[in-house]
Design a protein around this motif. Sequence first.
Motif, PDB file in Angstrom:
ATOM      1  N   ALA A 129       0.828  -1.202   0.000  1.00  0.00           N
ATOM      2  CA  ALA A 129       0.000   0.000   0.000  1.00  0.00           C
ATOM      3  C   ALA A 129       0.864   1.254   0.000  1.00  0.00           C
ATOM      4  N   ALA A 165       0.991   4.132  -2.824  1.00  0.00           N
ATOM      5  CA  ALA A 165       0.721   5.528  -2.461  1.00  0.00           C
ATOM      6  C   ALA A 165       1.902   6.424  -2.839  1.00  0.00           C
ATOM      7  N   ASP A 219       0.200   9.976  -3.186  1.00  0.00           N
ATOM      8  CA  ASP A 219      -1.065  10.099  -2.471  1.00  0.00           C
ATOM      9  C   ASP A 219      -0.834  10.384  -0.984  1.00  0.00           C
ATOM     10  N   PHE A 250      -3.517   9.323   1.649  1.00  0.00           N
ATOM     11  CA  PHE A 250      -3.514   7.964   2.169  1.00  0.00           C
ATOM     12  C   PHE A 250      -2.644   7.880   3.420  1.00  0.00           C
ATOM     13  N   TYR A 251      -1.457   8.480   3.361  1.00  0.00           N
ATOM     14  CA  TYR A 251      -0.564   8.457   4.522  1.00  0.00           C
ATOM     15  C   TYR A 251      -1.215   9.142   5.723  1.00  0.00           C
ATOM     16  N   SER A 303      -4.385   9.407   6.349  1.00  0.00           N
ATOM     17  CA  SER A 303      -5.459   8.554   6.864  1.00  0.00           C
ATOM     18  C   SER A 303      -4.897   7.422   7.709  1.00  0.00           C
ATOM     19  N   TYR A 363      -7.253   0.161   0.075  1.00  0.00           N
ATOM     20  CA  TYR A 363      -6.471   1.015  -0.822  1.00  0.00           C
ATOM     21  C   TYR A 363      -5.952   0.221  -2.018  1.00  0.00           C
ATOM     22  N   HIS A 377      -7.076   0.899  -6.036  1.00  0.00           N
ATOM     23  CA  HIS A 377      -6.093   1.562  -6.909  1.00  0.00           C
ATOM     24  C   HIS A 377      -5.303   0.520  -7.627  1.00  0.00           C
TER      25      HIS A 377
END
Length: 102
Positions: A29, A33, A38, A41-42, A44, A98, A102
Amino acid sequence: MTDTPAATPGGTSFEELDALPTEELRERAFALARERRDVGFYWSVIRHLPNADEATVLDGAPNSIGPTIDEANALWRELTGHGYEESAPLLRAAFIDYLMKH
């Protein structure tokens, strides 16, 4: 119509991802990311780590620098897979979600 398991854009099914250890999910993941740049994402992931709440209340004043470093270190260890504690199931789900999307 046949019942085939849902797969990621890369062709991995939920069942295949769910069978992986949490550390492998985290690595996959995070790599995705990173590739997608992204940052959301980190953020979150960080919000779900056990020490995230404690780190946000520290103000960085000179008398709190020791605790600030300790909390930053704890967050880093969790973010890098060394201490998910009770957040492990939630983080596993976030990593799988995730990777599936993606």
